[in-house]
Structure formats: structure tokens, C-alpha cells
Design an enzyme around this catalytic site. Structure first.
Site, mmCIF file in Angstrom:
data_model
loop_
_atom_site.group_PDB
_atom_site.id
_atom_site.type_symbol
_atom_site.label_atom_id
_atom_site.label_comp_id
_atom_site.label_asym_id
_atom_site.label_seq_id
_atom_site.Cartn_x
_atom_site.Cartn_y
_atom_site.Cartn_z
ATOM 1 N N HIS A 50 0.832 -1.206 0.000
ATOM 2 C CA HIS A 50 0.000 0.000 0.000
ATOM 3 C C HIS A 50 0.869 1.259 0.000
ATOM 4 O O HIS A 50 1.164 1.835 1.038
ATOM 5 C CB HIS A 50 -0.893 -0.017 1.252
ATOM 6 N N HIS A 52 1.539 5.059 -1.807
ATOM 7 C CA HIS A 52 1.108 6.145 -2.696
ATOM 8 C C HIS A 52 2.362 6.840 -3.208
ATOM 9 O O HIS A 52 3.056 7.516 -2.451
ATOM 10 C CB HIS A 52 0.203 7.120 -1.954
ATOM 11 N N LEU A 53 2.637 6.655 -4.492
ATOM 12 C CA LEU A 53 3.855 7.242 -5.070
ATOM 13 C C LEU A 53 3.576 8.562 -5.779
ATOM 14 O O LEU A 53 4.507 9.257 -6.206
ATOM 15 C CB LEU A 53 4.522 6.243 -6.022
ATOM 16 N N ASP A 141 -8.751 2.720 -3.871
ATOM 17 C CA ASP A 141 -8.264 3.264 -2.596
ATOM 18 C C ASP A 141 -8.202 4.793 -2.573
ATOM 19 O O ASP A 141 -7.803 5.438 -3.536
ATOM 20 C CB ASP A 141 -6.879 2.721 -2.260
ATOM 21 N N HIS A 168 -10.875 0.024 0.201
ATOM 22 C CA HIS A 168 -10.764 1.050 1.251
ATOM 23 C C HIS A 168 -12.147 1.091 1.891
ATOM 24 O O HIS A 168 -13.093 1.615 1.308
ATOM 25 C CB HIS A 168 -10.394 2.383 0.591
ATOM 26 N N ASP A 294 0.602 2.301 3.872
ATOM 27 C CA ASP A 294 -0.257 3.411 3.448
ATOM 28 C C ASP A 294 0.568 4.706 3.371
ATOM 29 O O ASP A 294 0.098 5.785 3.738
ATOM 30 C CB ASP A 294 -1.472 3.578 4.358
ATOM 31 N N HIS A 298 2.451 14.092 1.425
ATOM 32 C CA HIS A 298 1.791 15.359 1.087
ATOM 33 C C HIS A 298 2.793 16.488 1.255
ATOM 34 O O HIS A 298 3.567 16.494 2.219
ATOM 35 C CB HIS A 298 0.580 15.613 1.982
#
Lengths: 419, 337
Positions: A50, A52-53, A141, A168, A294, A298
Site C-alpha cells: 500500500h 502512494h507514489l 483506494d 478502502h 499506506d 503530502h
């Protein structure tokens, strides 16, 4: 040396991207690169289900290259890139783009495809076309597929593709407007809450849909005691359900939000003390199959907003192993912790051919060397991620990836990225 | 007055996460939450307020206590009475005032809140009075600036100066210097979305009052664990036993959010109607933070009765905010000068 087959004292020799020997007291050839692993654990590389790239679309927060480097520093040799990019990974073209960008990264970058077009929850994305490119896990997700009939059809359609659909779990109407876990703290702080039941309703629904369709379902980042109990019951029943939990949900509670630091804003939100205890118990009992980061980078300016306007998410690739070892060492032996971080997630993501061991001659040389007694303090400024939004700033952790070997290449040596 | 810079607005910062059983406590040199003050702090504000009420009665209601200090009001939500009250308070203390409102500012041009706040702070201001529609913003601002931060209302969370002026107004009416010990106070209405209620529950209970919350279940916070209150939904039963009835403003959109079937039904169940006025104890006090919805939470004729303290609340607001600014910025000047 620790892998799914057990643990033993051995040296590991690697050549041309593969393990060639696992034996005590190997004599290195004169031109070999030798990585010292004294008092360390050699294990199959970690696998993150999980990640996020952010690429394409949010390159200011992360790039595939930087995220993979952070992963390698955390002991990972494979990550599964989540599809909530801009545009979403919902077509052959975007799958190819991410695979191409991932080809030069320092870990394998597997791709999760979206279940629905644009992750909008309205019509099916081209699941078979993406599966033909090697996509083995699909999810919307960032949000759950709200329409139960559409989710049923996705499960039925995908059941012949040798893939898994991942959810999700969040009932959007019940969670609407929520910014943190609903409870004592949200009530005091005057922050709109997300009740645990918003997650549990969809966990329950998707377990039911797995029963109805016979299809595999993977439940992402479970965070509540009720969810853990539902998954436990589904497994007892023999349903094809797997589940993961995030490192922050096994040690942080909603009380962290008291200072309104947006580093503690995440979705699913940090829950109550009983939920944290249940997640840990679920990891120990096997109800939860994997620890997944996860990792959700940001940009600093996005996080420096009022709490209810800041985006949810925490980075985690560089801290997941250490948080897991620090928090679970009393409960679980290191082999069990590594099962949660390496071979179980490799199986769920369909990556077992290359990742997750066992470490034996002929296997791909995707390895990590862990120093279980190294203590260190989390400093976000030193992160290889393009973002800094960790909830563990200043926390002292025990256990760290010392070397990472990806396809035979030492990409991290003594905690330093080599490229 | 004793050294107003030290006690009681300063004190060791507490780690909010370390005490999940208590209210979040953060500030040292700021006023963010009533929990920052505690009973002694509230009483100190009350004591200083007495002096400033006296100043307000003078022909020229102004003292030089904060001469040379700059107080900026940073309001990111519509407000008339609170902003004017703070600005009046600052001017009566001879502070320089600046007013920054979100609609006319760089915030509407895309500048981040942090950049805006740091820009203002870099001008060398001494206090920032912050109103924001999001809970917690004063805590964030306090972490970014060197100026003292006063919370003038953050989302649904807190409005500490409102609670202080309410405490002062009750004390003024009942003539009790000791506090609100044993006083029975009913807070009626939309507690869930009310920063006034959260601050007043803390303040009233800190001073020893027995607080009862009266609201429909949809307008209560999801959890009241740790709140020093009794909950009721029977206003008729609570009214005769209350020394103070504190009515909260009902925002009419609560009906469109299906928190209530209609405003009419709210008024029937939870409004201080003319009929319910007869249930009030003889010397019961009626309060409202304003702005009032006459005919919704309070009948028009009751708002004008002698035991209604609504205008006293507004009048005392200026003196209380003078006391807060003085205690935070205290110049050491003689109040009588």
C-alpha cells in the site's frame, strides 16, 4: 537468516541477480562485494502492499524514484503503487507509464489498478486489459466502491483473472465531513468525526460479497476492533478474505490530535485505545495478514492548513519496519513480524515469484539485512521521500534496515542509498 | 495588581497526549482554551476585569496600559460583535490595532494561512486575536508566531473570552465573589456545534457550578465522556431547577441537515417559549451569546425581561477582553493613570 522456512545461521552468496548459495562460512571470491551482517538478520526484502507514489500528477509530494528510494531505505524490495494518481491508474496507458517509470527505480514497482473508471465508483475500469499487463490487485483506494451492486459485479468479473480486489472500507455517507475518529476526543476538540462503524459497515458488506461471489477480497488498512472481529469470523468461516493494517494504527490513538497537528490526520483516522489493542491482537492472531504502510506523502504547504482542510495521510516507508519491531517485539518473534512485512504481502499481491523468499539458491536476490538492536530517532529532514509528513518525528525506534539488495544490487549499504 | 506577566496565564505546558483523561491543555503565553486558565486563572481574569469595568464608567474610558503594543485581529469568519469588542478593548488600553479579515486579504489570493500569519508576526505585533471557522487554528497559529495568541472562536471548539464574560456577568448579577459554587446552570440547544458551550462547560464547572446540558440527541456531541455535566432532553423538568438558563443559537441549517425535522419542532421541544417562561424559577437568569434568533431559541418578549442578561453580556465583553489582553501583554503601567 530468517525466512518463511525458518531461521538458521548462514552466509548468502548472490550473483547475476539471484541467490547462488546459502551456507555457513562461505568464502567470498576476491572480487565480491561483501556486506557485513554480523549481529543482523538477513531476510527476504520487504513488500509494501500500500504505497502512494503520487506520480503521475502530484510530483511535488512524491515521485516514483524518490518513493522507491525511501522504500529501499526501509528494507523494501517491492512496493505496490496505489492508483489514486492524477490521472488515476485506470487504463492500460497509465499502467504502462507507471511501470516504465518504475523500471529504473531501486525497488520493484508493481501497479494496483483502479476498479472503476476515474475511481468514481460508477463503471468498471478495463480490469482484464490491465491484468494482461501484470496488474494483480485492483482498488479504488482513497475511497471505497460505494455501490454494492457494482462491487459485486467487479468481484464476479475479476474472479477469473487471477487478481484480488482490495477495498478502502468506508461508507461514505456515514463518514461524510469527518476529519478524525469519532469519539471522546473529536467531541472535546469540536472536530467532525468518522465513526468506526463507517469502516465496519463496508468490511461487513465486502465479506458478504466475497461469500456471495466466491471471489477474493483484500481489506485495506483496517483500524477498528469491530473490523478485526469481522475478518476473524470470515476467516473462521473459510472465506477468501485477507486484510492489512498500517503501522500507525498499531501504536497511535486519536488523543494525538489534541494539538491539532495535521501530521496526525490520516484516513482511516487514528482510533481509540481499544482499537489499537485489537489491531495488534489481530496481527498476532493472524486475523490480519500484513502490515502495509499506506505511505501517503503530502507537500508541506498542503499539510500546513487548518486541520479540517489538510489532506489525510502519513509517510511510512522508512519507519514501518522499525515501528513494527519496536511495537511488536514483546508480542511476536522477528520471523512473525517479517511474515507480516514480507512473505504474506508478497503472496497477497501476487509477487511471490520474485519477492518474499524463501532465500535459497535460484531465488531472486531481493533481500534486506536488518539490525534488530539499532536504535535511532526519526528525523523527517533526513527522509528520502519528497514529503515530511511523518507522525513519528522525534520518536526513538529500535530496529533498522541496514542493507537492501534489489535484484542482486546493493541499493542500500549501511543505511545509505547507493543511487 | 501583582505582576500580571507571570501568574496565572503562564505555567508549564502540558503534553495533551499524555493525559487522555483531561481536557487538552497547551498554552503558556496564549489564551487558547479555558483549560489553560483553570479556576485560579479564571478568578484572576475576573479580578482584573473589575478594574476595567470601572475604567469603562469614566468620562474618558481609556488607560495607557498597552501603549506601544500592537494587537491584530485576524478574523477568518464573519463576526461583528466579537471583533468590535476586542478592538474596543485594545483601544481602551491604548494599544495600536490592526484588523485583518479573510475576504479582503491575501488569503483570498491563495496565500497560505501560515505565510499570512508569519507575515503579520514579522511586523512585530504583540498579540494576534484569531477567529477561524476551523477548530484548532489558534493552536496552529500559536506554533508559528512569537506574538501572544488569543482564541476568539475556533470552529465548534472553543470561545474562551465568551465564557469568561459569561462567568463575569453571572457573578456580577448574583453578587458572589466566591465563584459559582453550587449554582445550577442549564445550557440549552446545539451543544454539538457550539464553541460557546464547550468553553462554558469548562468555565462554569471550574468555578463549581452544576451544569446540565439540554439538547435533542442529534445536537449533542457523539461522546460526553469526561464532560462534567448532566444531560437531559426534558427542558420543562430542568427549567424550574435552574438558577441560570443559557440558550445557544440554533443555526437554521441544522434542519436542512436532518439533524432536526424542522425549526418549529426544535422550538416546541427546546425553545424558551413564552409558556416555558412561566416555569423559570423566580430569580433565574437568562443568557444568550448572541446573535439571537428571537422566536426560535427564545421568545421575543423573554429576551427583554429584567432577568435577561443579554445586554450585560455584551457590555462586560469589552472589560473582560481588556483584562485578557492586559494579562497577556501587561505593560506594568498603573491602571489608575
Amino acid at each position: 537468516m530468517v525466512d518463511a522456512t525458518g531461521q538458521r545461521r548462514a552466509d548468502v552468496a548472490v550473483a547475476d541477480g539471484a541467490v547462488v548459495a546459502v551456507e555457513p562460512e562461505l568464502e567470498p571470491s576476491s572480487d565480491a562485494v561483501v556486506l557485513d551482517a554480523a549481529r543482523c538478520v538477513v531476510a527476504p526484502g520487504l513488500v509494501d502492499l500500500h504505497t502512494h507514489l503520487r506520480e503521475p500528477g502530484r510530483e511535488e509530494a512524491e515521485r516514483i524514484e524518490s518513493g522507491a528510494r525511501a522504500a529501499a531505505l526501509g528494507g523494501y524490495t517491492a512496493v505496490l503503487a496505489m492508483p489514486n494518481t492524477e490521472p488515476a491508474i485506470d487504463s492500460v496507458a497509465v499502467v504502462r507509464q507507471v511501470l516504465d517509470l518504475g523500471a529504473s527505480a531501486v525497488t520493484d514497482v508493481a501497479v494496483a489498478g483502479a476498479i472503476t473508471v476515474g475511481r468514481e465508483g460508477e463503471r468498471l475500469a478495463p480490469l482484464a486489459e490491465m491484468a494482461a499487463l501484470g496488474v494483480r490487485l485492483f482498488t479504488d483506494d482513497g475511497s471505497g466502491v460505494q455501490d454494492a451492486r457494482l462491487m459485486r459485479r467487479a468481484l464476479e468479473y475479476a474472479s477469473v483473472l487471477d487478481v484480488v480486489l482490495a477495498q478502502h472500507c468506508e461508507e461514505a455517507r456515514l463518514a461524510a465531513g469527518g476529519q478524525m475518529h469519532e469519539g471522546e476526543w473529536s467531541s472535546r476538540l469540536g472536530v467532525p468525526g468518522i465513526p468506526a462503524e463507517a469502516e465496519e459497515l463496508m468490511v461487513h458488506r465486502d465479506i458478504s460479497l466475497s461469500r456471495l461471489t466466491g471471489a477474493r477480497v483484500h481489506l485495506l488498512h483496517l483500524s477498528t476492533a469491530g473490523s478485526v472481529a469481522l475478518v476473524e469470523a470470515a476467516k473462521t468461516e473459510g472465506l477468501a478474505v485477507t486484510a492489512e493494517a498500517a503501522p500507525h494504527h498499531l501504536c497511535l490513538t486519536d488523543a494525538e490530535v489534541a494539538g491539532y497537528d495535521t501530521a496526525f490526520k490520516v484516513n482511516p483516522p487514528l482510533r481509540g485505545t481499544a482499537d489499537v489493542a485489537a489491531v495488534r491482537a489481530g496481527l498476532a492472531s493472524g486475523a490480519i495478514d500484513a502490515i502495509a504502510t499506506d505511505h501517503a506523502p503530502h507537500a508541506q504547504e498542503a499539510k500546513e492548513a487548518p486541520f479540517d482542510q489538510a489532506p489525510p495521510g502519513m509517510i511510512g516507508l522508512e519507519t514501518a519496519l522499525a515501528v513494527s519491531m519496536t511495537e511488536l517485539a514483546d508480542q511476536l518473534p522477528i520471523a512473525a513480524i517479517l511474515a507480516l512485512l514480507s512473505w504474506r504481502p508478497a503472496q497477497i499481491a501476487g509477487l511471490s515469484a520474485e519477492h518474499g523468499g524463501p532465500v535459497a539458491p535460484g531465488a531472486s536476490a531481493n533481500l534486506c539485512v536488518i539490525d534488530p538492536s539499532a536504535t535511532w530517532v526519526v528525523d523527517p529532514a533526513r527522509s528520502a521521500s519528497r514529503s515530511r509528513n511523518t507522525p513519528f518525528t522525534g520518536r526513538r525506534l529500535t530496529g533498522r534496515a541496514r542493507h537492501t539488495v534489489y535484484r542482486g544490487e546493493p541499493v542500500v549499504v549501511d543505511g545509505e542509498a547507493q543511487r | 495588581m501583582s505582576d500580571p506577566m507571570s501568574d496565572p496565564m503562564s505555567g508549564p505546558a502540558a503534553d495533551p497526549a499524555a493525559d487522555p483523561g483531561g481536557w487538552p491543555v497547551t498554552a503558556t503565553r496564549h489564551l487558547l482554551s479555558i483549560a489553560d486558565l483553570g479556576r485560579d486563572g479564571i478568578n484572576e481574569v475576573m479580578r482584573v476585569t473589575d478594574s476595567f469595568v470601572e475604567v469603562g464608567r469614566r468620562a474618558i474610558p481609556k488607560v495607557p496600559a498597552l501603549r506601544g503594543k500592537t494587537v491584530v485581529s485576524l478574523f477568518c469568519e464573519d463576526s461583528t460583535r466579537t471583533r468590535l469588542s476586542f478592538e474596543t478593548a485594545a483601544r481602551r488600553l491604548s494599544a495600536d490595532t490592526m484588523n485583518f479579515s479573510a475576504s479582503s486579504s491575501s488569503l483570498s489570493k491563495g496565500e497560505s494561512l501560515r505565510d499570512t500569519v508569519e507575515t503579520i508576526d514579522a511586523m512585530g505585533v504583540h498579540a494576534l486575536v484569531v477567529r477561524h471557522f476551523s477548530a484548532g487554528v489558534p493552536w496552529q497559529v500559536a506554533s508559528w508566531v512569537s506574538a501572544a495568541v488569543v482564541n476568539a472562536g475556533d470552529g465548534w471548539h472553543e470561545h474562551p473570552t465568551q465564557a469568561l464574560l459569561d462567568c463575569y456577568t453571572i457573578r456580577e448579577s448574583i453578587g458572589a465573589d466566591a465563584g459559582l459554587e453550587g449554582l445550577r446552570i442549564a445550557i440549552v440547544g446545539d451543544v454539538k456545534h457550539s464553541r460557546v458551550a464547550r468553553s462554558n462547560v469548562l468555565a462554569f464547572s471550574a468555578l463549581g457550578a452544576e451544569v446540565t446540558i439540554v439538547a435533542p440527541p442529534t445536537l449533542l456531541p457523539p461522546s460526553l465522556a469526561g464532560w462534567p455535566v448532566v444531560v437531559s432532553n426534558d427542558l420543562d423538568g430542568v427549567l424550574p431547577k435552574s438558577d441560570v438558563v443559557y440558550l445557544l443559537r440554533l443555526q437554521t441549517e441544522r434542519a436542512t441537515e436532518s439533524l432536526l425535522p424542522s425549526v418549529r419542532e426544535y422550538t416546541a421541544g427546546y425553545g424558551l417559549t413564552r409558556e416555558r417562561g412561566a416555569l423559570l424559577a423566580e430569580r433565574a437568569l437568562v443568557m444568550h451569546p448572541g446573535p439571537m434568533n428571537r422566536g426560535v431559541e427564545i421568545a421575543a418578549e423573554l429576551a427583554g425581561l429584567p432577568n435577561s442578561l443579554v445586554t450585560r453580556q455584551v457590555a462586560n465583553g469589552v472589560a473582560v477582553r481588556m483584562a485578557v489582553l492586559y494579562l497577556l501583554l501587561g505593560s506594568g503601567a498603573d491602571l489608575g493613570a
